[in-house]
Design a protein around this motif. Structure first.
Motif, short mmCIF file in Angstrom:
data_model
loop_
_atom_site.label_atom_id
_atom_site.label_comp_id
_atom_site.label_asym_id
_atom_site.label_seq_id
_atom_site.Cartn_x
_atom_site.Cartn_y
_atom_site.Cartn_z
N LEU B 253 0.85 -1.19 0.00
CA LEU B 253 0.00 0.00 0.00
C LEU B 253 0.88 1.23 0.00
CD1 LEU B 253 -2.64 -1.08 2.68
CD2 LEU B 253 -2.85 -1.15 0.19
N SER B 254 0.53 2.19 -0.84
CA SER B 254 1.29 3.44 -0.84
C SER B 254 0.94 4.22 0.43
CB SER B 254 0.94 4.26 -2.08
OG SER B 254 -0.38 4.74 -1.95
N ASP B 255 1.74 5.22 0.76
CA ASP B 255 1.55 5.96 2.00
C ASP B 255 0.17 6.59 2.09
OD1 ASP B 255 3.98 5.25 2.77
OD2 ASP B 255 4.98 7.17 2.36
N ASP B 259 -5.83 1.61 4.74
CA ASP B 259 -5.60 0.20 5.06
C ASP B 259 -6.63 -0.66 4.32
OD1 ASP B 259 -3.63 0.94 6.77
OD2 ASP B 259 -4.81 0.67 8.62
N ASP B 260 -6.20 -1.80 3.81
CA ASP B 260 -7.18 -2.72 3.21
C ASP B 260 -7.48 -3.86 4.18
OD1 ASP B 260 -4.84 -4.04 3.13
OD2 ASP B 260 -4.98 -4.67 1.01
N PHE B 261 -7.34 -3.54 5.46
CA PHE B 261 -7.62 -4.52 6.52
C PHE B 261 -8.09 -3.72 7.74
CE2 PHE B 261 -3.26 -3.19 6.54
CZ PHE B 261 -3.09 -2.74 7.81
N ASP B 262 -8.55 -4.43 8.72
CA ASP B 262 -9.10 -3.73 9.89
C ASP B 262 -8.72 -4.53 11.13
OD1 ASP B 262 -10.52 -2.13 11.55
OD2 ASP B 262 -12.49 -2.97 11.04
N ILE B 263 -7.94 -3.89 12.02
CA ILE B 263 -7.50 -4.61 13.22
C ILE B 263 -8.40 -4.22 14.39
CG2 ILE B 263 -5.61 -4.95 14.85
CD1 ILE B 263 -3.68 -4.25 12.55
N ARG B 264 -9.04 -5.21 14.99
CA ARG B 264 -9.90 -4.90 16.13
C ARG B 264 -9.32 -5.48 17.42
NH1 ARG B 264 -15.74 -5.87 13.47
NH2 ARG B 264 -15.50 -4.22 11.92
N ASN B 265 -9.22 -4.63 18.40
CA ASN B 265 -8.71 -5.04 19.71
C ASN B 265 -9.88 -5.60 20.52
OD1 ASN B 265 -7.87 -5.18 22.36
ND2 ASN B 265 -6.49 -3.43 22.14
N MET B 266 -9.96 -6.91 20.60
CA MET B 266 -11.11 -7.54 21.25
C MET B 266 -11.09 -7.34 22.76
SD MET B 266 -12.74 -8.34 18.78
CE MET B 266 -14.14 -9.28 19.38
N THR B 267 -9.89 -7.19 23.33
CA THR B 267 -9.78 -6.97 24.77
C THR B 267 -10.44 -5.64 25.14
OG1 THR B 267 -7.74 -8.19 24.73
CG2 THR B 267 -8.17 -6.90 26.68
N ALA B 268 -10.21 -4.63 24.28
CA ALA B 268 -10.84 -3.33 24.54
C ALA B 268 -12.35 -3.46 24.50
CB ALA B 268 -10.35 -2.30 23.52
N VAL B 269 -12.83 -4.24 23.51
CA VAL B 269 -14.27 -4.45 23.40
C VAL B 269 -14.79 -5.12 24.67
CG1 VAL B 269 -16.05 -5.72 22.14
CG2 VAL B 269 -14.19 -4.59 20.88
N ALA B 270 -14.05 -6.13 25.10
CA ALA B 270 -14.46 -6.88 26.29
C ALA B 270 -14.47 -5.97 27.51
CB ALA B 270 -13.52 -8.05 26.52
#
Lengths: 248, 406
Positions: B253-255, B259-270
């Protein structure tokens, strides 16, 4: 006017220019004006006067239930105006014994508990309270009724209970406010005889308020009030015909 | 002295039993409500915490990005941007403790005369560790099975129960979308997820088998999402940063590109869910404590009536030598006894109601010693607080007025 008790005996009640006025919307209404009365230990004094003469006000001040507006009241050596509420309560507890017209017993408590109540406030231990209440009830002729409730006995008996309660903490002074006002003649005489006996045999100082001459005649000294003034302070001989008239 | 006063308070309360009971009732209901509400809140909280515990700790979910076709954007997880190789690369990061790529789908599963429609999780053996599963019997399929796209399956507890009932599942052959799979293991029950889904209603098969033999894929080698477990809780921020960097690099990916993805922090959700449950629990307690307050006002109300009614009695007591302190103590004692008895009965009612709720309803209700002590002590304090005004009013009556009162 000579008091019937010698001057050497200690003064229990001393009032000096005692006055009381009630504040009303119409302005101050005087109830007592310049009352000077000394009562010594062992005296039996009747206070008489028509309604509104100030005799009840005087009685309430003597009993530390109300405070004078002016003048001095010295009870058993202490100037009442200098005392705080706790000290006044203490005087009511162990210097004064009250007997009221309406008996004023606690209806929920037994007779023995009623008599022992002043000792509760004096901090006397339970066993001693019970013993002294029992003795005092026997003294007024009610030893057999200890565990009855006040409403189970007659008016005369209730007044005896009230007298026992007044005496249980060995007061210097008994204040009786129309003690026979709610009683029939025969019972009234019994109660008065008991008071006379307590005065003569045990030397208890008694101040009695009444508007009945025959009741007042049981005392040895009479103080009469009219319009807040003392109009007579002396012997009761002129009342004796009234007493004789009733008793005969 | 104290004994005489207790006896006196008892007599006074006994003199008007109905009124004493009604006053106590306010306290009873208040205390019972507080205990009950705290128990409901605590129960909800513990349900959430249990779900969180089953989710696995320090967890990320990496989803593939959205796709755009002819200007129509489709939601996250639909573009085939994440691959098995991405998963392997993430597994190499120092901050990462485990990786499990997932290709999910749904299928009808048949065993003998039973069939069950369920969720199919195509993944790798590391999924057990990453997502915090436990093998109940048999074993997880192996990496060799993944490489070979073997037709093997591990059953979630719900699936095992529906297909096999009491029968032993391991070694049996089931059909997934018609093709035969050998059951190599079953998972222990895990329960509900945070969103209330039955986590045990699933079948695990090798991710390669899912892609090639069950669902097929227009884009071979891509996965829907990757579950990533950070090494430690402290490593989570680093893991998130490094993953993003790595994936951008791998996806060239150029600057300026998103993002072509999505990182989810499940601990934060919990944690957010746990915090919500906690706030909920506090709120229930707060609402219930209003009824305690109302109960306290009830006590004050009745005590004021009682003081007025007994003015003459107070006058008599003052005349025979009661000090202010004695009168104050007497009425305060009555208020305290009423609130203590009321709250004691309230504790019994509250605990009883919680026990009934636990037995009869499906909600979890947990009574803690702390909530009992809290409700009880607050109730006692309210008794003193609301008893004080009437008591001091009684104590400050003027003797002559009290005595003349008819």
């Amino acid at each position: 006017m000579q008091p019937s008790v010698a001057d050497a005996t200690p003064v229990v009640i001393h009032t000096e220019h005692l006055s009381k006025q009630y504040e009303t919307e119409a302005g101050p209404v005087p109830a007592l004006k310049d009352v000077n009365v000394d009562i010594r230990k062992g005296e039996f004094v009747s206070i008489m006067g028509p309604s509104g003469s100030g005799k009840s006000t005087f009685m309430n001040i003597l009993g530390c239930l109300d405070l004078p507006s002016g003048g001095r009241y010295v009870l058993d050596g202490s100037d009442v105006s200098t005392l705080n509420r706790n000290q006044l309560a203490q005087l009511r507890n162990n210097v004064i014994g009250f007997v009221f017209q309406g008996f004023n017993l606690l209806q929920r408590a037994s007779i023995a508990d009623n008599v022992a109540l002043p000792l509760v406030y004096a901090g006397v231990p339970r066993a001693e309270r019970e013993r002294r209440a029992r003795d005092m009830l026997a003294r007024v002729g009610l030893g057999a009724h200890m565990h009855h409730a006040p409403n189970q006995i007659s008016g005369g008996q209730q007044q005896r209970v009230a007298i026992a309660r007044a005496l249980v903490n060995n007061p210097r002074l008994v204040l009786a406010d129309e003690p026979t006002g709610n009683l029939d003649t025969a019972t009234s005489q019994e109660i008065m005889k008991l008071l006379v006996e307590l005065n003569e045999r045990d030397g208890i100082t008694i101040v009695l308020v009444t508007h009945e001459a025959d009741i007042a005649a049981y005392a040895r000294r009479l103080v009469q009030f009219v319009d807040g003034h003392v109009t007579h302070d002396g012997d009761v001989t002129h009342l004796h015909h009234a007493r004789a008239g009733v008793t005969s | 002295m104290t004994r005489a006063m207790l006896a006196e308070a008892w007599r006074a309360m006994g003199a008007n039993r109905l009124r004493t009971f009604l006053t106590m009732l306010g306290m009873m209901i208040g205390v019972a409500a507080v205990i009950m509400m705290l128990a409901v809140g605590r129960g909800a909280q513990s349900t959430v915490e249990d779900s969180i515990a089953t989710m696995g700790s320090n967890l990320f979910i990496v989803l593939s990005g959205s796709s755009t076709a002819s200007g129509v954007r489709i939601g996250t997880g639909n573009a085939p941007t994440l691959t098995l190789n991405d998963a392997d690369a993430i597994g190499e990061l120092n901050s990462v403790g485990g990786v499990a790529p997932v290709s999910p789908g749904s299928a009808q599963i048949v065993y003998g005369s039973n069939n069950w429609g369920t969720f199919v999780t195509g993944t790798t053996p590391s999924y057990v560790d990453v997502a915090n599963w436990t093998i109940d019997s048999g074993e997880m399929f192996s990496d060799a099975d993944v490489r070979a796209s073997a037709r093997v399956a591990v059953l979630g507890a719900t699936v095992a129960k529906n297909l096999f009932e009491e029968e032993e599942a391991v070694g049996k052959v089931i059909r997934v979308r018609g093709s035969p799979f050998t059951v190599v293991g079953t998972m222990a029950r895990k329960g509900q997820s945070l969103d209330g889904r039955d986590q045990d209603d699933t079948v695990f098969i090798p991710v390669t088998t899912a892609q090639r033999k069950v669902f097929g894929s227009q884009f071979p080698g891509t996965v829907r999402f990757i579950q990533v477990k950070a090494k430690t809780a402290e490593a989570m921020p680093a893991a998130e940063r490094e993953m993003a960097q790595l994936l951008r690099q791998r996806h060239r990916l150029s600057d300026r590109a998103d993002d072509d993805f999505d990182i989810r922090n499940m601990t934060a959700v919990a944690n957010a869910a746990a915090a919500t449950a906690k706030v909920m629990s506090l709120m229930l307690g707060a609402i219930a404590s209003i009824s305690l307050l109302v109960g306290g006002i009830g006590i004050m109300n009745i005590m004021l009536v009682s003081v007025t009614e007994r003015t003459r009695e107070i006058g008599i007591r003052i005349a025979i030598g009661a000090r202010e302190r004695d009168i104050l103590t007497q009425f305060l004692l009555e208020a305290i006894i009423i609130s203590l008895f009321g709250s004691l009965i309230g504790v019994v009612l509250g605990v009883g109601a919680a026990a009934i709720a636990n037995a009869a309803a499906s909600i979890t209700v947990i009574v803690t010693m702390g909530s009992i002590l809290l409700a009880f002590s607050v109730a006692a304090a309210i008794g003193v607080f609301f008893g004080f005004y009437p008591a001091s009013k009684a104590a400050h009556l003027k003797p002559i007025d009290a005595l003349r009162y008819q």
